[in-house]
Write an enzyme that holds these catalytic residues in place. Structure first.
Site, short mmCIF file in Angstrom:
data_model
loop_
_atom_site.label_atom_id
_atom_site.label_comp_id
_atom_site.label_asym_id
_atom_site.label_seq_id
_atom_site.Cartn_x
_atom_site.Cartn_y
_atom_site.Cartn_z
N ASN A 1 0.79 -1.17 0.03
CA ASN A 1 -0.01 0.11 -0.21
C ASN A 1 0.92 1.19 0.02
O ASN A 1 1.39 1.52 1.08
CB ASN A 1 -0.85 0.02 1.29
CG ASN A 1 -1.55 1.15 1.41
OD1 ASN A 1 -1.88 1.99 0.73
ND2 ASN A 1 -2.25 1.41 2.62
N LYS B 1 0.11 4.14 -0.38
CA LYS B 1 -0.48 5.24 0.22
C LYS B 1 -0.07 6.69 -0.80
O LYS B 1 -0.10 6.61 -1.95
CB LYS B 1 -0.02 5.71 1.53
CG LYS B 1 -0.17 4.27 2.75
CD LYS B 1 0.19 4.72 4.08
CE LYS B 1 0.07 3.25 4.83
NZ LYS B 1 0.19 3.48 6.25
N HIS C 1 -9.56 1.31 4.92
CA HIS C 1 -8.13 1.51 5.64
C HIS C 1 -8.47 2.50 6.71
O HIS C 1 -9.01 3.39 6.71
CB HIS C 1 -7.11 2.06 4.70
CG HIS C 1 -5.71 2.06 5.28
ND1 HIS C 1 -5.34 3.16 6.15
CD2 HIS C 1 -4.68 1.13 5.14
CE1 HIS C 1 -4.15 2.83 6.33
NE2 HIS C 1 -3.81 1.57 5.59
N GLU D 1 -6.67 4.96 7.72
CA GLU D 1 -6.39 6.33 7.43
C GLU D 1 -7.68 6.93 6.68
O GLU D 1 -7.76 8.08 7.07
CB GLU D 1 -5.17 6.39 6.63
CG GLU D 1 -3.95 6.10 7.48
CD GLU D 1 -2.63 5.51 6.92
OE1 GLU D 1 -2.55 5.66 5.56
OE2 GLU D 1 -1.71 5.18 7.50
N GLU E 1 -5.24 -5.04 10.74
CA GLU E 1 -4.37 -3.89 10.73
C GLU E 1 -4.66 -3.07 12.25
O GLU E 1 -5.10 -2.03 12.02
CB GLU E 1 -4.44 -2.86 9.67
CG GLU E 1 -4.06 -3.52 8.33
CD GLU E 1 -3.34 -2.48 7.32
OE1 GLU E 1 -2.38 -2.76 6.82
OE2 GLU E 1 -3.91 -1.67 7.21
N GLY F 1 2.67 2.15 10.68
CA GLY F 1 3.49 3.06 10.35
C GLY F 1 4.88 2.96 10.96
O GLY F 1 5.32 4.16 11.38
N SER G 1 3.84 -2.34 10.43
CA SER G 1 5.20 -2.13 10.49
C SER G 1 5.72 -3.61 10.29
O SER G 1 6.75 -4.28 10.81
CB SER G 1 5.53 -1.96 11.89
OG SER G 1 5.10 -0.63 12.19
C1 PEP Z 1 -0.88 0.33 6.32
O1 PEP Z 1 -0.96 1.39 6.42
O2 PEP Z 1 -1.61 -0.27 5.82
C2 PEP Z 1 0.67 -0.51 6.79
C3 PEP Z 1 0.31 -1.58 7.13
O3 PEP Z 1 1.50 0.58 7.06
P1 PEP Z 1 2.99 0.21 7.65
O4 PEP Z 1 3.44 -1.01 6.94
O5 PEP Z 1 3.78 1.33 7.08
O6 PEP Z 1 2.78 0.07 9.00
#
Ligand code: PEP
Length: 269
Positions: free
Chosen positions: A12, A14, A105, A107, A177, A183, A223
């Protein structure tokens, strides 16, 4: 890959990588995979979810490279077309070879009005277009500290799936998630990822039966990187990963896909 559920490694991006940077990424990434003799047919499936503005460039380059890497979008309109300035329909995404759309998601839930009715309509819209939704669920630290994290994630799943048919639910992918792990703040433990995936699968089993529960892929996100992905893949209910930050680096993302392939083969031996 003997399993019925082929692991999925989905990046992803973003709001990162303009179309020129996206093209550079794809060139580097496909070269790395070729160099590593990545056997796409028998390995983890790879998907990249770029911003809308990069999807066409990614599509053209992947076709030119003959690389069977899937394309996903990060959002979609619940409406099929018309006077909706700034929106993108599921049919438009289908025309761009999008196989997946991320829906709900955290966000988007935070910064945009994504109520349950909206999410259900988005899921329906992409299914009608022949695209698979990747529905994101997961608790914040507040629910975790109350010990209600599994109920919370299952409630998020049920609010979207309860009006859908068994056949529609069977087309879905669910990404667990936890917000506190997203993040780069530190991944959930393998046990936490497995527990959540198992609880979601158990919920699917209880409502939709064995066929749906065994078919739906449940991803972990938060992460994920090449240092923790092998241990996260140990859980038998974890079918892959939705990856943010680490999917922006071609070498890291390529390493993760290769590690997931090896770890899932070892797990299933
Ligand atoms: C996400 O936002 O879908 C995500 C998993 O981000 P990250 O891997 O950076 O934690």
């Amino acid at each position: 890959m003997s399993r019925t559920r082929v692991p999925l490694v989905a990046g992803n991006w973003k709001m990162n990588l303009n179309h020129l940077e996206a093209m550079y990424f794809i060139q580097q990434f496909t070269w790395l995979m070729r160099n590593a003799h990545y056997d796409y047919e028998h390995s983890a499936e790879i998907a990249i979810c770029p911003p809308f503005t990069s999807i066409r460039s990614v599509q053209v380059l992947l076709q030119a490279e003959k690389a069977p890497i899937r394309i996903g979008a990060q959002n979609v309109s619940p409406i099929s077309g018309g006077a909706f300035t700034g929106d993108i329909s599921a049919d438009m995404l289908k025309q761009l070879d999008c196989r997946y759309v991320i829906i709900g998601h955290s966000e988007r839930r935070k910064y945009h009005p994504e109520d349950d009715a909206n999410l259900i309509n988005k899921v329906r819209a992409v299914l009608v277009a022949g695209i698979q939704p990747i529905l994101c669920v997961g608790e914040s630290i507040a629910e975790r500290s109350q010990g209600i994290e599994l109920e919370y994630a299952i409630d998020q799943v049920s609010k979207v799936t309860r009006d859908l048919s068994d056949e529609e639910v069977s087309q879905m992918i669910i990404a667990y998630e936890p917000l506190w792990a997203i993040g780069g703040n530190g991944s959930a433990s393998p046990q936490i990822a497995q527990n959540a995936a198992a609880a979601i699968r158990q919920y699917l089993l209880s409502i939709y039966g064995n066929y749906v529960a065994q078919k739906v892929r449940i991803l972990y996100g938060g992460s994920v990187n090449s240092a923790n992905v092998v241990s996260l893949m140990q859980g038998p209910d974890v079918d892959g990963f939705l990856i943010g930050g680490a999917s922006l680096k071609p070498d890291e993302f390529s390493k993760i896909a290769r590690l997931v392939t090896i770890a899932s083969a070892q797990r299933d031996e």
